[in-house]
Design an enzyme around this catalytic site. Structure first.
Site, PDB file in Angstrom:
ATOM      1  N   GLU A 152       0.745  -1.136   0.051  1.00  0.00           N
ATOM      2  CA  GLU A 152      -0.004   0.206   0.018  1.00  0.00           C
ATOM      3  C   GLU A 152       0.858   1.145  -0.006  1.00  0.00           C
ATOM      4  O   GLU A 152       1.415   1.677   0.986  1.00  0.00           O
ATOM      5  CB  GLU A 152      -0.977   0.099   1.112  1.00  0.00           C
ATOM      6  CG  GLU A 152      -1.709   1.426   1.212  1.00  0.00           C
ATOM      7  CD  GLU A 152      -2.651   1.274   2.748  1.00  0.00           C
ATOM      8  OE1 GLU A 152      -2.478   0.638   3.376  1.00  0.00           O
ATOM      9  OE2 GLU A 152      -3.777   1.974   2.487  1.00  0.00           O
ATOM     10  N   HIS A 188      -4.474   8.379   0.318  1.00  0.00           N
ATOM     11  CA  HIS A 188      -3.261   8.744   0.172  1.00  0.00           C
ATOM     12  C   HIS A 188      -2.717   9.069  -1.493  1.00  0.00           C
ATOM     13  O   HIS A 188      -2.088   9.897  -1.772  1.00  0.00           O
ATOM     14  CB  HIS A 188      -2.485   7.295   0.321  1.00  0.00           C
ATOM     15  CG  HIS A 188      -2.443   6.765   1.627  1.00  0.00           C
ATOM     16  ND1 HIS A 188      -2.287   7.498   2.740  1.00  0.00           N
ATOM     17  CD2 HIS A 188      -2.883   5.674   2.264  1.00  0.00           C
ATOM     18  CE1 HIS A 188      -2.543   7.091   4.145  1.00  0.00           C
ATOM     19  NE2 HIS A 188      -3.050   5.670   3.606  1.00  0.00           N
ATOM     20  N   HIS A 211      -8.849   0.761  -1.092  1.00  0.00           N
ATOM     21  CA  HIS A 211      -9.153   1.417   0.163  1.00  0.00           C
ATOM     22  C   HIS A 211      -9.845   2.938  -0.274  1.00  0.00           C
ATOM     23  O   HIS A 211      -9.314   3.511  -1.044  1.00  0.00           O
ATOM     24  CB  HIS A 211      -8.139   1.917   1.078  1.00  0.00           C
ATOM     25  CG  HIS A 211      -7.739   0.719   1.962  1.00  0.00           C
ATOM     26  ND1 HIS A 211      -6.618   0.894   2.869  1.00  0.00           N
ATOM     27  CD2 HIS A 211      -8.402  -0.302   2.535  1.00  0.00           C
ATOM     28  CE1 HIS A 211      -6.527  -0.346   3.548  1.00  0.00           C
ATOM     29  NE2 HIS A 211      -7.665  -1.066   3.359  1.00  0.00           N
ATOM     30  N   ARG A 217     -10.193  12.289   4.602  1.00  0.00           N
ATOM     31  CA  ARG A 217     -10.589  10.747   5.302  1.00  0.00           C
ATOM     32  C   ARG A 217     -11.726  10.756   5.915  1.00  0.00           C
ATOM     33  O   ARG A 217     -11.881   9.575   6.728  1.00  0.00           O
ATOM     34  CB  ARG A 217      -9.285  10.730   6.177  1.00  0.00           C
ATOM     35  CG  ARG A 217      -8.759   9.195   5.839  1.00  0.00           C
ATOM     36  CD  ARG A 217      -7.629   8.778   6.664  1.00  0.00           C
ATOM     37  NE  ARG A 217      -7.038   7.489   6.285  1.00  0.00           N
ATOM     38  CZ  ARG A 217      -6.034   6.866   6.393  1.00  0.00           C
ATOM     39  NH1 ARG A 217      -5.255   7.397   7.455  1.00  0.00           N
ATOM     40  NH2 ARG A 217      -5.733   5.946   5.610  1.00  0.00           N
ATOM     41  N   GLU A 246     -11.869   2.988   4.676  1.00  0.00           N
ATOM     42  CA  GLU A 246     -10.947   3.048   5.742  1.00  0.00           C
ATOM     43  C   GLU A 246     -11.022   4.727   6.118  1.00  0.00           C
ATOM     44  O   GLU A 246     -10.463   5.592   5.552  1.00  0.00           O
ATOM     45  CB  GLU A 246      -9.548   2.789   5.329  1.00  0.00           C
ATOM     46  CG  GLU A 246      -8.668   2.738   6.479  1.00  0.00           C
ATOM     47  CD  GLU A 246      -7.117   2.521   6.224  1.00  0.00           C
ATOM     48  OE1 GLU A 246      -6.697   1.622   6.570  1.00  0.00           O
ATOM     49  OE2 GLU A 246      -6.831   2.892   5.026  1.00  0.00           O
TER      50      GLU A 246
END
Ligand code: LER
Ligand code: MN
Length: 269
Positions: A152, A188, A211, A217, A246
């Site tokens: 990841e 990310h 994710h 987020r 997530e």
């Protein structure tokens, strides 16, 4: 596509988890919200009750697409990139336990934060060499169990290398095993990639897991990432795995989890 959400076992807690603590109750909440799977974050598999987790996951007829391992980096400093040979060995040993844990669910094992940093005074190529070796050992062990491992890319504010999909692909090429895939995380990617869609297409068949979180987020739909466009890129590469939320527990865990599945169903089908 199938929908999952990350929950932690009581020994593993990190910020971007909508549901922390008390696994059984959380797995029930996840199932009742309509998710198909639950992704489990574990710090140390020898400290969790595997039978109980299997029981509760079976009871609610959920799948476990992947197991998260990053807590051992945050809490214990385990790292595949450490210049200290004994730290690297303990990290590989821990990841072998993670493979054994994951084999109960045919889950993939995530190598995210546990890849670690290029430490002070260390050359990137040296860290990258240790990391390549460590990932290969984990991948070989996983292959024996019929499992895959996931690299990841994580943003620069959490670790100082393998921040982009291109770097993850470089690592996967260096490892040279067929059961190593990329885990793309939209949070990310929004920080690190020139284009989320182009990077997904560049990874192509090597995308093994996804994710989703929005730019802040929070749950997808509560920030400014264009998820319809992300869906288009995933469709183009023929991705058929899980979309796993997530996300931060904001404004509260239930609202976050409910909003996430709403957006996933709406956008990803
Ligand atoms: C783990 O999947 C991740 O995305 C990291 O940001 C954990 O801190
Ligand atoms: Mn992630």
């Amino acid at each position: 596509l199938r929908a999952a959400i990350v929950v932690s076992t009581p020994d593993a807690e990190f910020d971007a988890l909508a549901f922390k603590g008390e696994l059984s109750r959380n797995v029930e909440r996840v199932a009742r919200l309509g998710y198909d799977g639950v992704e489990i974050a574990v710090r140390d598999p020898s400290r969790v009750n595997v039978e109980e987790i299997k029981h509760v996951v079976d009871t609610w007829e959920l799948e476990v697409p992947a197991v998260g391992t990053g807590q051992a980096f945050l809490v214990e400093g385990l790292s595949l990139s450490s210049p200290d040979n004994s730290v690297r060995k303990r990290t590989v040993d821990r990841l072998k336990l993670q493979v054994e844990f994951a084999s109960n669910f045919a889950a993939a094992v995530i190598l995210g934060l546990i890849r670690g940093n290029v430490e002070r005074g260390i050359k990137r190529e040296d860290a990258f060499g240790w990391l390549t070796e460590g990932v290969r050992m984990c991948a070989e062990y996983a292959l024996g169990a019929g499992l895959t491992v996931l690299i990841e890319p994580i943003n620069r504010y959490e670790v100082n290398y393998i921040n982009t999909v291109a770097e993850a692909l470089e690592l996967i090429d260096a490892v040279g095993m067929q059961n190593v895939y990329v885990l793309v995380d939209t949070f990310h990617m929004n920080i690190e990639e020139r284009s989320i869609e182009d990077s997904i297409k560049m990874a192509g068949k090597r995308v093994g897991h996804v994710h989703v979180a929005d730019s802040n987020r929070w749950a997808p739909g509560l920030g400014h990432i264009d998820f319809a466009s992300v869906k288009g890129a995933l469709e183009e590469i023929g991705y058929s795995g899980y979309i796993s939320a997530e996300i931060l527990p904001k404004p509260d865990p239930d609202t976050a989890a409910r909003r996430a599945i709403q957006t996933i169903r709406q956008v990803f089908g």
